[in-house]
Design a protein around this motif. Structure first.
Motif, mmCIF file in Angstrom:
data_model
loop_
_atom_site.group_PDB
_atom_site.id
_atom_site.type_symbol
_atom_site.label_atom_id
_atom_site.label_comp_id
_atom_site.label_asym_id
_atom_site.label_seq_id
_atom_site.Cartn_x
_atom_site.Cartn_y
_atom_site.Cartn_z
ATOM 1 N N UNK A 135 0.885 -1.164 0.000
ATOM 2 C CA UNK A 135 0.000 0.000 0.000
ATOM 3 C C UNK A 135 0.920 1.210 0.000
ATOM 4 N N UNK A 136 0.764 2.041 -1.008
ATOM 5 C CA UNK A 136 1.723 3.125 -1.240
ATOM 6 C C UNK A 136 1.014 4.462 -1.330
ATOM 7 N N UNK A 137 1.567 5.457 -0.660
ATOM 8 C CA UNK A 137 1.159 6.850 -0.855
ATOM 9 C C UNK A 137 2.031 7.408 -1.974
ATOM 10 N N UNK A 138 1.480 7.483 -3.176
ATOM 11 C CA UNK A 138 2.277 7.859 -4.345
ATOM 12 C C UNK A 138 2.750 9.306 -4.309
ATOM 13 N N UNK A 139 2.109 10.159 -3.518
ATOM 14 C CA UNK A 139 2.596 11.532 -3.353
ATOM 15 C C UNK A 139 3.890 11.555 -2.553
ATOM 16 N N UNK A 140 4.043 10.618 -1.628
ATOM 17 C CA UNK A 140 5.205 10.586 -0.751
ATOM 18 C C UNK A 140 6.263 9.573 -1.181
ATOM 19 N N UNK A 239 -8.480 2.767 1.485
ATOM 20 C CA UNK A 239 -7.801 4.059 1.591
ATOM 21 C C UNK A 239 -7.956 4.870 0.312
ATOM 22 N N UNK A 240 -7.910 4.193 -0.822
ATOM 23 C CA UNK A 240 -8.015 4.868 -2.118
ATOM 24 C C UNK A 240 -9.355 5.574 -2.278
ATOM 25 N N UNK A 241 -10.391 5.024 -1.667
ATOM 26 C CA UNK A 241 -11.716 5.637 -1.769
ATOM 27 C C UNK A 241 -11.735 7.031 -1.157
ATOM 28 N N UNK A 242 -10.848 7.264 -0.178
ATOM 29 C CA UNK A 242 -10.794 8.561 0.496
ATOM 30 C C UNK A 242 -9.663 9.451 0.005
ATOM 31 N N UNK A 243 -8.587 8.829 -0.478
ATOM 32 C CA UNK A 243 -7.414 9.581 -0.930
ATOM 33 C C UNK A 243 -6.836 8.879 -2.145
ATOM 34 N N UNK A 244 -6.997 9.472 -3.315
ATOM 35 C CA UNK A 244 -6.589 8.827 -4.567
ATOM 36 C C UNK A 244 -5.088 8.624 -4.664
ATOM 37 N N UNK A 245 -4.324 9.303 -3.811
ATOM 38 C CA UNK A 245 -2.867 9.137 -3.834
ATOM 39 C C UNK A 245 -2.444 7.817 -3.196
ATOM 40 N N UNK A 246 -3.316 7.226 -2.392
ATOM 41 C CA UNK A 246 -2.990 5.980 -1.704
ATOM 42 C C UNK A 246 -3.733 4.834 -2.380
ATOM 43 N N UNK A 247 -2.993 3.769 -2.647
ATOM 44 C CA UNK A 247 -3.638 2.636 -3.316
ATOM 45 C C UNK A 247 -2.818 1.376 -3.100
ATOM 46 N N UNK A 248 -3.450 0.248 -3.370
ATOM 47 C CA UNK A 248 -2.735 -1.022 -3.373
ATOM 48 C C UNK A 248 -1.904 -1.114 -4.635
ATOM 49 N N UNK A 249 -0.685 -1.616 -4.497
ATOM 50 C CA UNK A 249 0.194 -1.791 -5.651
ATOM 51 C C UNK A 249 0.832 -3.179 -5.565
ATOM 52 N N UNK A 250 0.684 -3.939 -6.619
ATOM 53 C CA UNK A 250 1.362 -5.228 -6.683
ATOM 54 C C UNK A 250 2.838 -4.976 -6.952
ATOM 55 N N UNK A 315 -10.560 -4.009 -8.834
ATOM 56 C CA UNK A 315 -9.925 -5.188 -9.421
ATOM 57 C C UNK A 315 -9.287 -4.857 -10.763
ATOM 58 N N UNK A 316 -10.001 -4.093 -11.577
ATOM 59 C CA UNK A 316 -9.480 -3.747 -12.904
ATOM 60 C C UNK A 316 -8.215 -2.901 -12.798
ATOM 61 N N UNK A 317 -8.201 -1.974 -11.828
ATOM 62 C CA UNK A 317 -7.063 -1.063 -11.663
ATOM 63 C C UNK A 317 -5.830 -1.789 -11.112
ATOM 64 N N UNK A 318 -6.043 -2.662 -10.145
ATOM 65 C CA UNK A 318 -4.918 -3.307 -9.464
ATOM 66 C C UNK A 318 -4.479 -4.617 -10.095
ATOM 67 N N UNK A 319 -5.382 -5.250 -10.849
ATOM 68 C CA UNK A 319 -5.068 -6.579 -11.362
ATOM 69 C C UNK A 319 -5.295 -6.706 -12.866
ATOM 70 N N UNK A 320 -4.561 -5.930 -13.673
ATOM 71 C CA UNK A 320 -4.564 -6.253 -15.111
ATOM 72 C C UNK A 320 -3.980 -7.654 -15.284
#
Length: 352
Positions: A135-140, A239-250, A315-320
């Motif tokens: 889980x990454x905060x892409x801004x940071x 977390x992504x639902x509240x802050x688009x900068x944070x998301x799950x990343x494989x 699912x589409x965003x995190x699991x191509x």
């Protein structure tokens, strides 16, 4: 009069047996049996569902204590079945002819059959799956794309993970090993664990905390206290639902994938009800409702057609497809390795 009394008693016993046969005793994870689906199943079948919530360790303990009795259906992870079955015989072989195979994603059904195989018999069918990754905060931490980020000095004081075996496995892949390929070589596995321990102990100053509670981790990410964490995909999506900068990343090494299953205990009393529940839960509309509510993907072939758009988008965003193809699915874990891992985790925890 005696004949009438005997007949009455036999009738009572028969009715009692019927009542018992029409109860499904389910041993499962919290959230895996939504009340709405229980209500629908009971209405459709007339079978009452009694749910006991548990986890892998507790399921094994409960079934060992009763030698496979007390429940009609359990939902252990697929990597916790074959070794347990070989040692304790807690489950009965799955009769796949009683499953509607058209409801399942074929590759997942095949994989679980293979991973729960003991002496030419398989013991489970797939239910749902998920992964752990970053889980990454892409801004940071915009460049965090590897499990190596968990030991990267540039994120000092901003990293969090659980001090559990998945982190050891993740670190093994990060350091260039294939931990799963070493399962049959305890000596090589121990050498890998020693290297992982050395690396993680050296990197302890980088770690903000070892999280034990998912809610506390999410709050650390929300507050900006933690930039990079190892956790499950559903936490990142929340977390992504509240802050688009944070998301799950494989991570580029591949997310670690788990599959939770359906398995029938050795002394189940209502086996037919168990198969009915499995087929019911794998119907796409029911599996889709489960995914919408719990944010886990299922092995139901068409469930995403009935899944809320926001969840399907996750699912589409995190699991191509390329990411799915790179998932490292947990194989059955030999018991001797878990004790080895426990000692390594204790060593890391105790180190200054």
């Amino acid at each position: 009069m005696k004949r009438i009394l005997v007949f009455a008693l036999l009738t009572v016993f028969a009715l009692a047996g019927t009542a018992q046969a029409e109860t499904l005793k389910l041993l499962t994870w919290k959230g895996y049996a939504p009340q709405k689906l229980i209500d629908t199943f009971e209405k459709e079948t007339g079978i009452k569902v009694e749910v006991t919530f548990s986890n892998n360790e507790e399921m094994i303990a409960k079934l060992r204590a009763t030698r496979g009795a007390g429940f009609d259906l359990a939902q252990p992870s697929q990597d916790r079945i074959s070794s347990v079955q070989a040692k304790y015989k807690l489950y009965q072989a799955m009769d796949y002819s009683k499953l509607d195979s058209s409801l399942f994603i074929p590759s997942m059904l095949t994989a679980v059959k293979a991973n729960t195989l003991v002496k030419d018999k398989s013991y489970a069918a797939p239910f749902c799956w998920g992964t752990s990754g970053l889980i990454v905060n892409s801004d940071k931490a915009p460049k965090a794309d590897s499990f190596k980020a968990l030991i990267d000095p540039k994120y000092k004081g901003r990293v969090s993970y659980r001090l559990k075996r998945p982190t050891l496995i993740a670190m093994g892949f990060a350091l260039g090993y294939d931990p799963f390929a070493l399962y049959d070589d305890p000596k090589a596995y121990k050498a890998m664990l020693d290297k992982i321990a050395e690396t993680m102990i050296e990197a302890k100053p980088i770690v903000k905390n070892y999280w034990a509670n998912g809610d506390s981790l999410l709050e650390s990410m929300r507050s900006g206290e933690v930039f990079v964490a190892m956790a499950w995909d559903a936490g990142g999506w929340k977390l992504h639902a509240d802050n688009k900068a944070i998301d799950f990343k494989a991570p580029k090494e591949g997310a670690l994938g788990w599959i939770d299953t359906f398995a029938i205990p050795a002394k189940a009393k209502n086996v037919e009800a168990a198969y009915k529940w499995i087929n019911f839960m794998m119907k796409p509309e029911n599996a889709g409702y489960f995914s919408s509510k719990e944010k886990y993907a299922t092995a139901s072939a068409d469930a995403l057609k009935y899944t809320d758009k926001a969840v399907a988008d996750n699912f589409a965003r995190s699991f191509p497809q390329a990411v799915i193809d790179n998932i490292k699915w947990y194989p059955p874990v030999p018991a001797k390795l878990e004790s080895m891992e426990g000692k390594i985790l204790d060593k890391i925890k105790a180190a200054n």
